[in-house]
Scaffold this motif. Structure first.
Motif, PDB file in Angstrom:
ATOM      1  N   GLN A 231      12.875  -1.614  76.679  1.00  0.00           N
ATOM      2  CA  GLN A 231      13.947  -0.610  76.804  1.00  0.00           C
ATOM      3  C   GLN A 231      14.203  -0.254  78.265  1.00  0.00           C
ATOM      4  O   GLN A 231      15.341  -0.017  78.667  1.00  0.00           O
ATOM      5  N   LEU A 232      13.129  -0.209  79.049  1.00  0.00           N
ATOM      6  CA  LEU A 232      13.252   0.270  80.421  1.00  0.00           C
ATOM      7  C   LEU A 232      13.464  -0.859  81.426  1.00  0.00           C
ATOM      8  O   LEU A 232      13.515  -0.617  82.619  1.00  0.00           O
ATOM      9  N   ALA A 233      13.563  -2.079  80.943  1.00  0.00           N
ATOM     10  CA  ALA A 233      13.759  -3.217  81.845  1.00  0.00           C
ATOM     11  C   ALA A 233      15.124  -3.830  81.569  1.00  0.00           C
ATOM     12  O   ALA A 233      15.250  -4.781  80.813  1.00  0.00           O
ATOM     13  N   PRO A 234      16.169  -3.297  82.197  1.00  0.00           N
ATOM     14  CA  PRO A 234      17.529  -3.764  81.920  1.00  0.00           C
ATOM     15  C   PRO A 234      17.694  -5.272  82.125  1.00  0.00           C
ATOM     16  O   PRO A 234      18.389  -5.931  81.359  1.00  0.00           O
ATOM     17  N   ALA A 235      17.021  -5.797  83.115  1.00  0.00           N
ATOM     18  CA  ALA A 235      17.159  -7.231  83.375  1.00  0.00           C
ATOM     19  C   ALA A 235      16.630  -8.036  82.189  1.00  0.00           C
ATOM     20  O   ALA A 235      17.236  -9.028  81.778  1.00  0.00           O
TER      21      ALA A 235
ATOM     22  N   VAL B 159       0.233  -1.817  71.357  1.00  0.00           N
ATOM     23  CA  VAL B 159       0.808  -2.945  72.111  1.00  0.00           C
ATOM     24  C   VAL B 159       2.269  -3.145  71.728  1.00  0.00           C
ATOM     25  O   VAL B 159       3.130  -3.344  72.606  1.00  0.00           O
ATOM     26  N   ASP B 160       2.583  -3.052  70.441  1.00  0.00           N
ATOM     27  CA  ASP B 160       3.979  -3.229  69.998  1.00  0.00           C
ATOM     28  C   ASP B 160       4.867  -2.131  70.576  1.00  0.00           C
ATOM     29  O   ASP B 160       5.973  -2.398  71.062  1.00  0.00           O
ATOM     30  N   ARG B 161       4.386  -0.898  70.527  1.00  0.00           N
ATOM     31  CA  ARG B 161       5.188   0.215  71.067  1.00  0.00           C
ATOM     32  C   ARG B 161       5.343   0.092  72.574  1.00  0.00           C
ATOM     33  O   ARG B 161       6.388   0.410  73.135  1.00  0.00           O
ATOM     34  N   PHE B 162       4.301  -0.389  73.239  1.00  0.00           N
ATOM     35  CA  PHE B 162       4.388  -0.574  74.692  1.00  0.00           C
ATOM     36  C   PHE B 162       5.418  -1.657  75.025  1.00  0.00           C
ATOM     37  O   PHE B 162       6.245  -1.492  75.930  1.00  0.00           O
ATOM     38  N   ALA B 163       5.388  -2.745  74.273  1.00  0.00           N
ATOM     39  CA  ALA B 163       6.360  -3.826  74.505  1.00  0.00           C
ATOM     40  C   ALA B 163       7.785  -3.293  74.310  1.00  0.00           C
ATOM     41  O   ALA B 163       8.696  -3.621  75.090  1.00  0.00           O
ATOM     42  N   GLN B 164       7.984  -2.464  73.290  1.00  0.00           N
ATOM     43  CA  GLN B 164       9.320  -1.883  73.053  1.00  0.00           C
ATOM     44  C   GLN B 164       9.732  -0.986  74.215  1.00  0.00           C
ATOM     45  O   GLN B 164      10.868  -1.033  74.695  1.00  0.00           O
ATOM     46  N   LEU B 165       8.797  -0.149  74.656  1.00  0.00           N
ATOM     47  CA  LEU B 165       9.103   0.772  75.754  1.00  0.00           C
ATOM     48  C   LEU B 165       9.474   0.002  77.025  1.00  0.00           C
ATOM     49  O   LEU B 165      10.465   0.311  77.695  1.00  0.00           O
ATOM     50  N   VAL B 166       8.680  -1.008  77.336  1.00  0.00           N
ATOM     51  CA  VAL B 166       8.939  -1.791  78.555  1.00  0.00           C
ATOM     52  C   VAL B 166      10.279  -2.510  78.447  1.00  0.00           C
ATOM     53  O   VAL B 166      11.062  -2.552  79.407  1.00  0.00           O
TER      54      VAL B 166
END
Ligand SMILES: Cc1cc2nc3c(=O)[nH]c(=O)nc-3n(C[C@H](O)[C@H](O)[C@H](O)COP(=O)(O)O)c2cc1C
Length: 198
Positions: free
Chosen positions: A188-192, A179-186
Motif C-alpha cells: 500500500q505504501l510503495a506506489p512504485a 507477514v501477510d499484513r506487513f506485505a499488504q502494508l508495504v
C-alpha cells in the motif's frame, strides 16, 4: 504468458535487520523463517549491521563505506523487518548502533516514512517483549510506520528447522498473519510497486 506477467510484477523490497551479531542467532533463524513465509509477497535482503563502526558524531561528515552501504540499502527498501533479541530488558547495542547511523546525519534519516514489522525471540517466557517495546518507541520517534499488533516469540531448540520452516502450527499461523499484513502494508505504501503490479 502467465510467466511473463508474473515476472513483470515488481514485488516490494524488504530490508531485513537482525539485532544479533551472534553466529548461531535464533533471531536470524526466525528472520529466515519469516522471509520464507513471505515468499511471493516481497523480495527480502538481509542488511548487515555487525560491521558498522561505533556511532560517533565526529564522523558524520565523512561516513565510512560500511555506513554508506547500510544507508543505501535502507534507501532502496520499501519496508523494514527488524527481528531482535532482548539484552538486559532492551535492544542489543549492535542494533541501537545501527538505528543511530540510520537516523543521522541530521536531515538524512533513513527510517522516516518506511513501514516496519518489529518482532523477535528469546528463550524467556516474554519472548523479547521489552526489547520490542523499546524499539517501537524509538522507531516511532524516528518516523517509521509500525505494523500493529505484538509478535513475541519464545524460542525453543526445535521451533525452526534447518530449512527455515516453523514446526509449530499455531506459531506458524500466528506469524504468517503478521507477514501477510506487513506485505499488504508495504505494498500500500510503495506506489512504485503498485504501479508496476497494475
Ligand atoms: C548480554 C545479554 C543480556 C540478555 N538479556 C536478556 C533479557 O533481558 N531478556 C531475555 O529474554 N533474554 C536475555 N538474554 C538472552 C537472549 O535472549 C538470548 O541469548 C538470545 O538467544 C539472544 O538472541 P540470538 O540467539 O538471536 O543472539 C540476554 C543475553 C545476553 C547475552
Amino acid at each position: 504468458m502467465l510467466n511473463s506477467l508474473h515476472n513483470s510484477v515488481h514485488l516490494p523490497r524488504i530490508a531485513v535487520i537482525v539485532g544479533s551479531n551472534r553466529h548461531d542467532s535464533s533471531n536470524r533463524k526466525l528472520a529466515q523463517a519469516l522471509v520464507r513465509l513471505g515468499a511471493g509477497q516481497f523480495d527480502a535482503s538481509f542488511v548487515r549491521i555487525d560491521d558498522l563502526p561505533m556511532y560517533n558524531q565526529d564522523n558524520e561528515g565523512d561516513l565510512s563505506s560500511e555506513v554508506v552501504r547500510f544507508k543505501n540499502e535502507l534507501a532502496r527498501a520499501d519496508g523494514v523487518l527488524i527481528v531482535t533479541p532482548e539484552h538486559d530488558r532492551s535492544i542489543p547495542a549492535v542494533l541501537k548502533n545501527a538505528v543511530d547511523w540510520g537516523a543521522r546525519p541530521w536531515g538524512k534519516n533513513s527510517w522516516s516514512g518506511k513501514p516496519a514489522f518489529i518482532t523477535g525471540t528469546s528463550p524467556g517466557a516474554i519472548g523479547s517483549a521489552l526489547a520490542q517495546q523499546h524499539l517501537r518507541s524509538v522507531m516511532t520517534g524516528l518516523g517509521m510506520i509500525l505494523l500493529g499488533g505484538e509478535a513475541y516469540v519464545t524460542f525453543k531448540p526445535n521451533l525452526i528447522d534447518e530449512h527455515g520452516v516453523i514446526n509449530d502450527d499455531s506459531t506458524r499461523k500466528f506469524l504468517a498473519d503478521f507477514v501477510d499484513r506487513f506485505a499488504q502494508l508495504v505494498t500500500q505504501l510503495a506506489p512504485a510497486a503498485r504501479a508496476s503490479a497494475a
